[in-house]
Design a protein around this motif. Structure first.
Motif, PDB file in Angstrom:
ATOM      1  N   GLN A 167       0.837  -1.203   0.000  1.00 53.69           N
ATOM      2  CA  GLN A 167       0.000   0.000   0.000  1.00 53.69           C
ATOM      3  C   GLN A 167       0.875   1.257   0.000  1.00 53.69           C
ATOM      4  O   GLN A 167       0.625   2.193  -0.739  1.00 53.69           O
ATOM      5  CB  GLN A 167      -0.921   0.015   1.229  1.00 53.69           C
ATOM      6  CG  GLN A 167      -1.641  -1.309   1.497  1.00 53.69           C
ATOM      7  CD  GLN A 167      -2.500  -1.760   0.337  1.00 53.69           C
ATOM      8  OE1 GLN A 167      -2.988  -0.941  -0.440  1.00 53.69           O
ATOM      9  NE2 GLN A 167      -2.690  -3.067   0.188  1.00 53.69           N
ATOM     10  N   SER A 197      -9.386   5.720  -4.245  1.00 53.76           N
ATOM     11  CA  SER A 197     -10.833   5.671  -4.438  1.00 53.76           C
ATOM     12  C   SER A 197     -11.150   4.843  -5.683  1.00 53.76           C
ATOM     13  O   SER A 197     -11.084   5.333  -6.808  1.00 53.76           O
ATOM     14  CB  SER A 197     -11.356   7.100  -4.583  1.00 53.76           C
ATOM     15  OG  SER A 197     -12.698   7.056  -4.948  1.00 53.76           O
ATOM     16  N   ILE A 198     -11.468   3.559  -5.462  1.00 49.07           N
ATOM     17  CA  ILE A 198     -11.787   2.692  -6.604  1.00 49.07           C
ATOM     18  C   ILE A 198     -13.294   2.727  -6.882  1.00 49.07           C
ATOM     19  O   ILE A 198     -13.733   2.669  -8.022  1.00 49.07           O
ATOM     20  CB  ILE A 198     -11.323   1.242  -6.330  1.00 49.07           C
ATOM     21  CG1 ILE A 198      -9.825   1.230  -6.021  1.00 49.07           C
ATOM     22  CG2 ILE A 198     -11.608   0.340  -7.528  1.00 49.07           C
ATOM     23  CD1 ILE A 198      -9.262  -0.121  -5.656  1.00 49.07           C
ATOM     24  N   TYR A 212      -6.493   0.513  -9.679  1.00 50.49           N
ATOM     25  CA  TYR A 212      -7.247  -0.586  -9.052  1.00 50.49           C
ATOM     26  C   TYR A 212      -6.450  -1.317  -7.979  1.00 50.49           C
ATOM     27  O   TYR A 212      -6.901  -2.331  -7.469  1.00 50.49           O
ATOM     28  CB  TYR A 212      -7.675  -1.578 -10.146  1.00 50.49           C
ATOM     29  CG  TYR A 212      -8.405  -0.899 -11.274  1.00 50.49           C
ATOM     30  CD1 TYR A 212      -9.706  -0.465 -11.111  1.00 50.49           C
ATOM     31  CD2 TYR A 212      -7.765  -0.637 -12.494  1.00 50.49           C
ATOM     32  CE1 TYR A 212     -10.367   0.193 -12.133  1.00 50.49           C
ATOM     33  CE2 TYR A 212      -8.426   0.022 -13.528  1.00 50.49           C
ATOM     34  CZ  TYR A 212      -9.725   0.437 -13.338  1.00 50.49           C
ATOM     35  OH  TYR A 212     -10.374   1.098 -14.339  1.00 50.49           O
ATOM     36  N   LYS A 213      -5.270  -0.843  -7.643  1.00 49.66           N
ATOM     37  CA  LYS A 213      -4.377  -1.520  -6.688  1.00 49.66           C
ATOM     38  C   LYS A 213      -4.228  -2.999  -7.068  1.00 49.66           C
ATOM     39  O   LYS A 213      -4.305  -3.878  -6.220  1.00 49.66           O
ATOM     40  CB  LYS A 213      -4.933  -1.422  -5.265  1.00 49.66           C
ATOM     41  CG  LYS A 213      -4.758  -0.072  -4.627  1.00 49.66           C
ATOM     42  CD  LYS A 213      -4.638  -0.148  -3.133  1.00 49.66           C
ATOM     43  CE  LYS A 213      -5.787  -0.826  -2.453  1.00 49.66           C
ATOM     44  NZ  LYS A 213      -5.684  -0.810  -1.000  1.00 49.66           N
ATOM     45  N   ILE A 226     -13.899  -7.752  -2.706  1.00 53.64           N
ATOM     46  CA  ILE A 226     -14.218  -6.445  -2.132  1.00 53.64           C
ATOM     47  C   ILE A 226     -15.700  -6.413  -1.798  1.00 53.64           C
ATOM     48  O   ILE A 226     -16.531  -6.838  -2.605  1.00 53.64           O
ATOM     49  CB  ILE A 226     -13.879  -5.294  -3.122  1.00 53.64           C
ATOM     50  CG1 ILE A 226     -12.375  -5.248  -3.396  1.00 53.64           C
ATOM     51  CG2 ILE A 226     -14.340  -3.959  -2.582  1.00 53.64           C
ATOM     52  CD1 ILE A 226     -11.917  -4.015  -4.148  1.00 53.64           C
ATOM     53  N   SER A 248     -11.890  -4.841   2.207  1.00 47.71           N
ATOM     54  CA  SER A 248     -11.319  -6.040   1.592  1.00 47.71           C
ATOM     55  C   SER A 248     -10.127  -6.515   2.410  1.00 47.71           C
ATOM     56  O   SER A 248      -9.767  -5.887   3.408  1.00 47.71           O
ATOM     57  CB  SER A 248     -10.859  -5.747   0.165  1.00 47.71           C
ATOM     58  OG  SER A 248      -9.590  -5.118   0.193  1.00 47.71           O
ATOM     59  N   VAL A 301     -16.028   0.806   1.334  1.00 48.33           N
ATOM     60  CA  VAL A 301     -15.314  -0.324   0.739  1.00 48.33           C
ATOM     61  C   VAL A 301     -14.526  -1.076   1.804  1.00 48.33           C
ATOM     62  O   VAL A 301     -13.963  -0.469   2.723  1.00 48.33           O
ATOM     63  CB  VAL A 301     -14.329   0.196  -0.345  1.00 48.33           C
ATOM     64  CG1 VAL A 301     -13.694  -0.958  -1.097  1.00 48.33           C
ATOM     65  CG2 VAL A 301     -15.040   1.097  -1.323  1.00 48.33           C
ATOM     66  N   ASP A 317      -8.445  -2.101   1.162  1.00 45.45           N
ATOM     67  CA  ASP A 317      -9.276  -1.155   0.408  1.00 45.45           C
ATOM     68  C   ASP A 317     -10.102  -0.334   1.386  1.00 45.45           C
ATOM     69  O   ASP A 317     -10.656  -0.872   2.347  1.00 45.45           O
ATOM     70  CB  ASP A 317     -10.200  -1.911  -0.549  1.00 45.45           C
ATOM     71  CG  ASP A 317      -9.445  -2.454  -1.739  1.00 45.45           C
ATOM     72  OD1 ASP A 317      -9.064  -1.663  -2.604  1.00 45.45           O
ATOM     73  OD2 ASP A 317      -9.201  -3.677  -1.771  1.00 45.45           O
ATOM     74  N   PRO A 374      -6.664   6.156   1.319  1.00 51.82           N
ATOM     75  CA  PRO A 374      -7.080   5.052   0.446  1.00 51.82           C
ATOM     76  C   PRO A 374      -7.415   5.502  -0.975  1.00 51.82           C
ATOM     77  O   PRO A 374      -8.031   6.550  -1.178  1.00 51.82           O
ATOM     78  CB  PRO A 374      -8.310   4.483   1.158  1.00 51.82           C
ATOM     79  CG  PRO A 374      -8.740   5.521   2.126  1.00 51.82           C
ATOM     80  CD  PRO A 374      -7.534   6.313   2.488  1.00 51.82           C
TER      81      PRO A 374
END
Lengths: 393, 238
Positions: free
Chosen positions: A48, A334-335, B148-149, B87, A343, A341, A347, A332
């Motif tokens: 990360q 932003s997807i 999208y990491k 996710i 995970s 979110v 995320d 984080p």
């Protein structure tokens, strides 16, 4: 006799300082060896926070290496005599810091042994690849520029070489800013403001480093800088600090204006734990307010004040980069805008970073390399600024 | 004279025989290792349609299958590689919850490929985005650039690797859409393992393929479509 013994002591002190620098470099190389042996698992970086402390050191050194040349440019390009006398020292510092910064960047790679791959496989769309050319070009160009200044027969070429360096370093710092400006998806980066912001930051950081080194050299040689020259240079530092503060403020204000970046700005400026504290107290107060006060407050502004102001600017620069690089990744990605979110891959979470001693050693090795190149060079070659009695240009 | 010639003939025959014996197994192994030598077709664009209505919260069969297929540890530490992850998302305004797998989106315009200094990140003619592990210098710029990491960095030495999926400490990696399986005419591990058949894999360019046909009739979205990356992975029900 007293003078002779003082000289001996000074000589010993010189070698002691050099040995200390060497030790720091050795410690850095040990850290590199450990990272090579065990992988980056022994660093605080992770999937990360992919860029950490080594990048803070490397980017400071590279940006300051470009900015310190301002002193040379004002001399060569704009013909100001007091700066002309300082151009060789500025060029030396530029080469030294560039060498330090690039060493850190290179040795932090996952595969530093593949550096030849980077030199032989060139992706034209990558700003990193452009920077490989920009950094090596800068190195050679500044070396030529130094040569034209230090070899009397080549003096006639100093001005064109100075112009070339002047142009090149603008492109180089633009390239450094673009590394972040091209990161389209991250709220902290992806802004066209970043290249000019880095250019203005480089002015302040480079001049601050120059002041620190110049003050030390003058003190070492028991010389006193002409107060008028000090006055002019401290005023210039003040203007650069104000200029960089303006750019940083604009960057944050524009981010605050974009709805999709407001959350990030709140994180970095107000509720992001360590980062807002570092930003307000470290960068704004220590890196800007303190130096501006030391420069401009009535009764202040003498050599010691300018030295302290410069040190504060340098410290503020490190803190700024820590907030910019680490804080920017801690927020984080932003997807899924508009969604909560979660995970197994962090995320939606604030990412944590605990730097290890290894990456600190790799980073500080860059400073030690720059220190050693400078210390040895100013001893064996004549980099001492030679001022005539000051006459305004 | 003729005696000498016979000797020479015999020598040449033996040499040729020895050379053939020495080279043949190598050639055979080379063929086995490389499989088909035909270039990948640019007419194909591999992609997936993920039906989030069929994807169950808490189910991570696709993640397990990916880890097994690619020799990943399955660890969840911040330094562990995760090529695919589940996710869970919740719409802040409506409260609607959705579960979905996230991995490399195999973009048509991949930012990781743009930023890679050595061109180690590359897009195959059939749209699969990969990392050349022999070229990657481990600068991690692609990880910074990926929206999208989807990429992980190998933080420690790796043992007991899957021979089909070479990995290496100090390099970056990510979902390869199980390229080694695709090249053998198989489907990616995640698609075959999903108990609810939520992952439909196929050729986006072939109008007769099930994925292309389904994409024509159902509403699908690309994640961060605003970035205009034209992803190869599409989601239904988002």
């Amino acid at each position: 006799m007293a003078t002779l013994s003082a000289l001996h002591t000074k000589n010993k002190l010189y070698y002691l300082l050099l040995a200390l620098g060497g030790l720091v470099v050795l410690a850095g190389l040990y850290a590199v060896h450990m990272m090579e042996e065990h992988g980056h698992i022994i660093s605080g970086m992770n999937n990360q926070i992919v860029w950490g402390l080594p990048h803070v050191f490397a980017i400071f050194l590279i940006v300051a290496a470009s900015g310190v040349l301002n002193v040379a440019s004002i001399g060569s390009v704009f013909g100001k005599t007091i700066y002309k006398a300082r151009a060789p020292l500025a060029s030396l510092l530029s080469i030294a810091m560039l060498a330090g910064g690039l060493t850190v960047l290179m040795l932090d790679l996952g595969r530093p042994d593949r550096i030849i791959v980077a030199a032989t496989n060139f992706n034209i769309t990558s700003v990193f690849a452009w920077n490989i050319v920009l950094y090596s070009g800068m190195f050679s160009l500044v070396a030529v520029y130094l040569w034209t200044m230090m070899e009397q027969r080549m003096n006639c070429w100093t001005k064109p070489a100075g112009f070339a360096v002047f142009a090149w370093r603008f492109v180089l710092t633009t390239g450094t800013g673009l590394i972040f400006a091209f990161l389209l998806a991250r709220q902290a980066y992806g802004s066209a403001l970043l290249p000019p912001m880095f250019i203005v930051l480089s002015f302040a950081w480079g001049l601050a480093v120059f002041h620190v080194v110049q003050t030390v050299i003058y003190a070492w040689n028991e010389k006193v800088l002409d107060p008028t020259i000090l006055q002019r240079k401290k005023n210039l530092l003040g203007i650069f600090v104000l200029g960089s503060l303006y750019m940083v403020a604009t960057y944050h204000f524009t981010n605050l204006y974009f709805a999709n970046r407001v959350e990030f700005e709140h994180f970095i400026l107000f509720d992001g734990g360590l980062f807002p504290n570092l930003f307000w107290w470290g960068y704004l107060f220590l890196g800007n307010i303190v130096p501006l006060a030391l420069i401009y407050l009535p009764g202040l502004g003498q050599t010691r004040c300018v030295m302290a102001a410069s040190m504060a600017v340098v410290l503020g620069a490190f803190i700024f980069l820590y907030v910019f690089i680490i804080g920017g990744q801690a927020f984080p990605l932003s997807i899924f805008p508009g969604f909560e979110v979660g995970s197994t891959f962090a995320d939606g979470q604030i990412n944590e970073y605990h730097p290890s001693v290894y990456e600190f050693l790799v980073g500080i090795m860059g400073l030690a390399i720059a220190f050693m190149i400078t210390t040895v060079s100013v001893r064996v070659l004549n980099f001492m600024p030679q001022d005539k009695h000051y006459i305004a240009d | 004279m003729s005696e000498v010639n016979n000797q020479r003939r015999a020598f040449l025959k033996t040499s040729l025989g020895a050379a053939a014996v020495a080279i043949a197994p190598g050639m055979l192994l080379f063929d086995m290792a490389h499989g088909s030598t035909e270039p990948v077709s640019g007419k194909v664009r591999w992609g997936m349609l993920i039906d989030t209505n069929q994807c169950k919260p808490g189910c991570d069969e696709c993640v397990t299958a990916c880890n097994t297929e690619n020799g990943l540890s399955g660890g969840k530490l911040p330094t562990d590689s995760q090529w695919i992850r589940k996710i869970e998302i919740k719409d802040i305004s409506t409260g609607r919850q959705t579960s979905l797998p996230m991995m490399c989106q195999h973009c048509e315009h991949p930012p990781c490929v743009d930023v890679c200094p050595t061109a180690a990140s590359f897009k195959r003619a059939d749209g699969i985005v990969l990392v050349d592990r022999h070229r990657c210098i481990g600068c991690r710029y692609c990880m910074m650039a990926c929206p999208y990491k989807a990429r992980s960095f190998v933080h420690e030495p790796i043992h007991d690797q899957n021979p089909d999926v070479p990995r290496g400490k100090g390099t970056v990696e990510g979902c390869s859409m199980c390229v080694h399986r695709i090249d053998e005419g198989l489907q990616p591990a995640c698609a075959t393992s999903c108990p609810n058949k939520a992952i439909l894999f196929g050729d986006l360019n072939d109008p007769t393929s099930p994925i292309a046909q389904k994409l024509r009739v159902v509403a699908s979205t690309q994640v961060r479509a605003d970035l205009k990356l034209n992803t190869g992975i599409r989601y239904q029900g988002l």
